[in-house]
Design a protein around this motif. Sequence first.
Motif, short mmCIF file in Angstrom:
data_model
loop_
_atom_site.label_atom_id
_atom_site.label_comp_id
_atom_site.label_asym_id
_atom_site.label_seq_id
_atom_site.Cartn_x
_atom_site.Cartn_y
_atom_site.Cartn_z
N ASP A 211 0.99 -0.88 0.47
CA ASP A 211 0.03 -0.12 -0.24
C ASP A 211 0.80 1.53 -0.43
O ASP A 211 0.56 2.20 -0.42
N VAL A 212 1.52 1.42 0.78
CA VAL A 212 2.99 2.19 0.74
C VAL A 212 4.02 1.79 0.11
O VAL A 212 4.63 1.26 -0.10
N PRO A 213 4.93 3.19 -1.29
CA PRO A 213 5.82 2.98 -1.96
C PRO A 213 6.58 3.14 -0.88
O PRO A 213 6.91 3.67 -0.22
N THR A 214 7.72 2.26 -2.07
CA THR A 214 9.26 2.26 -1.37
C THR A 214 9.85 3.67 -1.02
O THR A 214 10.76 4.02 -0.16
N ARG A 215 9.34 4.45 -2.97
CA ARG A 215 10.20 5.47 -2.36
C ARG A 215 8.98 6.16 -3.79
O ARG A 215 8.66 6.30 -4.40
N VAL A 216 9.96 7.76 -3.44
CA VAL A 216 9.02 8.89 -4.08
C VAL A 216 9.40 9.05 -5.35
O VAL A 216 10.91 9.82 -4.67
N ILE A 217 10.27 9.72 -6.46
CA ILE A 217 10.45 10.42 -7.13
C ILE A 217 9.96 11.54 -7.62
O ILE A 217 8.59 11.11 -8.08
N ALA A 238 11.86 -1.02 -14.65
CA ALA A 238 11.23 -1.59 -13.70
C ALA A 238 11.80 -3.14 -13.74
O ALA A 238 12.25 -3.19 -12.62
N GLN A 239 11.90 -3.86 -15.03
CA GLN A 239 11.63 -4.99 -15.17
C GLN A 239 13.85 -5.80 -14.44
O GLN A 239 14.28 -6.77 -13.92
N ARG A 240 14.97 -4.55 -15.46
CA ARG A 240 15.99 -5.02 -14.75
C ARG A 240 15.89 -4.43 -13.27
O ARG A 240 16.82 -5.03 -12.76
N ALA A 241 15.92 -3.73 -12.59
CA ALA A 241 15.89 -3.51 -11.08
C ALA A 241 14.88 -4.20 -10.14
O ALA A 241 15.13 -3.97 -8.91
N GLY A 242 13.97 -4.98 -11.19
CA GLY A 242 13.02 -5.56 -10.41
C GLY A 242 12.34 -5.02 -8.93
O GLY A 242 12.42 -5.68 -7.74
N CYS A 243 11.48 -4.14 -9.95
CA CYS A 243 10.54 -3.16 -9.07
C CYS A 243 9.58 -2.45 -9.81
O CYS A 243 8.98 -3.16 -10.60
N VAL A 244 8.51 -2.05 -9.61
CA VAL A 244 7.31 -1.49 -10.00
C VAL A 244 7.06 -0.09 -10.04
O VAL A 244 7.30 0.98 -8.69
N PHE A 245 7.31 1.02 -11.04
CA PHE A 245 6.85 2.48 -11.18
C PHE A 245 5.73 2.34 -10.91
O PHE A 245 4.29 1.89 -12.22
N GLU A 246 5.10 4.00 -10.82
CA GLU A 246 3.55 4.27 -10.31
C GLU A 246 3.22 5.38 -11.07
O GLU A 246 4.29 6.25 -10.37
N VAL A 264 7.90 4.39 -6.04
CA VAL A 264 8.19 3.18 -6.56
C VAL A 264 7.48 1.83 -5.86
O VAL A 264 7.94 2.23 -4.62
N TYR A 265 7.65 0.78 -5.79
CA TYR A 265 7.44 0.24 -5.30
C TYR A 265 7.81 -1.44 -5.58
O TYR A 265 9.18 -1.66 -6.29
N GLY A 266 8.97 -1.69 -4.47
CA GLY A 266 9.94 -2.93 -4.30
C GLY A 266 11.37 -2.40 -4.73
O GLY A 266 12.19 -1.34 -3.62
N ASN A 267 12.40 -2.56 -5.42
CA ASN A 267 14.40 -2.70 -5.34
C ASN A 267 14.09 -1.31 -5.99
O ASN A 267 14.90 -1.04 -6.68
N ALA A 268 13.85 -0.33 -4.87
CA ALA A 268 14.00 1.05 -5.34
C ALA A 268 15.96 1.80 -4.98
O ALA A 268 15.65 2.38 -5.79
N GLY A 269 15.83 0.54 -4.19
CA GLY A 269 17.48 1.64 -4.33
C GLY A 269 18.54 1.06 -5.68
O GLY A 269 19.79 2.29 -5.92
N ALA A 270 17.63 1.11 -6.50
CA ALA A 270 18.54 0.72 -7.72
C ALA A 270 18.58 1.30 -8.88
O ALA A 270 18.61 1.21 -10.65
N ARG A 275 17.53 9.40 -14.79
CA ARG A 275 16.96 8.24 -15.55
C ARG A 275 15.99 8.42 -16.00
O ARG A 275 15.19 8.58 -16.93
N VAL A 276 15.68 7.89 -14.50
CA VAL A 276 13.63 7.78 -14.42
C VAL A 276 13.58 9.00 -14.69
O VAL A 276 12.55 8.98 -16.38
N ARG A 277 13.66 10.64 -14.32
CA ARG A 277 12.54 11.30 -15.39
C ARG A 277 12.59 11.77 -16.23
O ARG A 277 12.31 11.96 -16.64
N GLY A 278 14.38 10.89 -17.72
CA GLY A 278 14.58 11.31 -18.74
C GLY A 278 13.78 10.95 -18.87
O GLY A 278 13.50 11.22 -20.32
N MET A 279 12.80 10.24 -19.24
CA MET A 279 11.88 9.46 -19.86
C MET A 279 10.67 9.69 -19.64
O MET A 279 9.61 9.19 -19.90
N VAL A 280 9.91 11.46 -19.05
CA VAL A 280 9.35 11.51 -19.41
C VAL A 280 9.33 13.06 -19.98
O VAL A 280 10.00 13.29 -19.31
#
Length: 453
Positions: A211-217, A238-246, A264-270, A275-280
């Motif tokens: 219910d609570v994200p691991t991290r917020v970008i 997200a697949q390479r890092a093993g996490c989910v982006f919302e 970010v849900y899951g392995n947010a440390g990776a 780089r993620v912001r650059g995809m928006v």
Amino acid sequence: MPWNRRYSLASYLRSALWVAPVLAVVVSMAVKRLSEVLAAWLVAGGVYDRRTGFWGIDETEAHSLLERIFTLNLSCLVFAFGSMLVAIQVASGQYTPRVIATTLLRDRVIRLIVGLFAFGMLWANRTLIELGQMREVPQLQVFLASIFGLASLVAFIVLIDYGARSLRPVSLVQRVGQQGMAVIKQVYPALLGQARTHRPQPTADADGLPDVPTRVIYHKGKSAIVLALHLDGLAGAAQRAGCVFEFAPQVGDFVGMDEPLFYVYGNAGAIIDDRVRGMVAFGAERTMEQDPMFAFRIEVDIALKALSAAINDPTTAVLVIDQLQRMLGMVGKRALHDNKIRDGSGQPRLILRTPNWEDYVHMCFREIRQCGAGSLQIERRLRAMVQQLLATLPAQRHPALHVERELLDLEVQREHMFKQDSALARIPDSQGLGGAAGAPGMRGHAPAAQTRH
């Protein structure tokens, strides 16, 4: 260069009118060199003589001809840019400012004609310089300059006719409708029944997510509107890092500085935030590339402007409803996203908020019905739109359409004091007012007391 900068650059170049003249400069220089080589080869081969070949004109005649061609192209170029400024003012005041960047400035015909004017002007100018430096008249160059001048004259006439036709309401709304249809096919490629799932929008934890994200970008940089996402890049990251982006906002939303961009849900440390912001991709104004709702928004804005007291042109609003019916019919037959992009194993990797069927229906009906209240054209055309969509769309799309028909009935009851007007307003009419009552697919919906003579 990050994906978002490449996207923004490509989007800007598609709507920048100066690109065509600049490309014309480069092309003119390259073709000029090739023509000089060709002329030398023809002379060396004895194909033609410099003095008598092609036109066979002397220096005075060539100078006069080139000056006229240069003046012609310069005048056409000035007229083209002046006409574009007038067209922008007319479109902004008469229709909506949102058609400027999405339709007028991206018109390929206008851009090609402007490029031809710049090309012909530069060619004539360069040939004039050569004429002053050479002892002999460059016959091939003068001949080609005259051909380009004739082409510019023809293009100028075509531009006048094309510009006059393009600024007609039916042309603008039809062009926006065609762009909207193309975007709908791209964003929703699967028809109903072809997609694996077409359930209502799931919640973030429907696939076992916390219910609570691991991290917020958060969004960094200037506040702007979301134009598009690099969907494959985000899902792959997200697949390479093993996490989910919302994705927190929706395509077309305004995002302020330091507002949430991704949960970010899951392995947010990776995850590397930049780089993620650059995809928006962000911008000052919405575009249609990943935002089919924007095409509906432009059409509705044109209808609202036409229905305003200052313009009072319900017939233009009827033309808009024609296009809205086309686009809404296509959306209704498509499988709308379930808001999740999954990898090959079925794991969700990117969660998006996208419009649902009711959002599209509300966009097409509510504002136009309210602004067109009391107009027989609008009431009858909207009712015909409902009836046509009920006849062509699957049953799961009908409830929202029934609601709009009930609201139309209430609107007619409130606006018309005379029962004759009320009865007339309840007849579906694909032309608004003047079409045949009881058209195919609409029989039985006219009042029983209605008779035809």
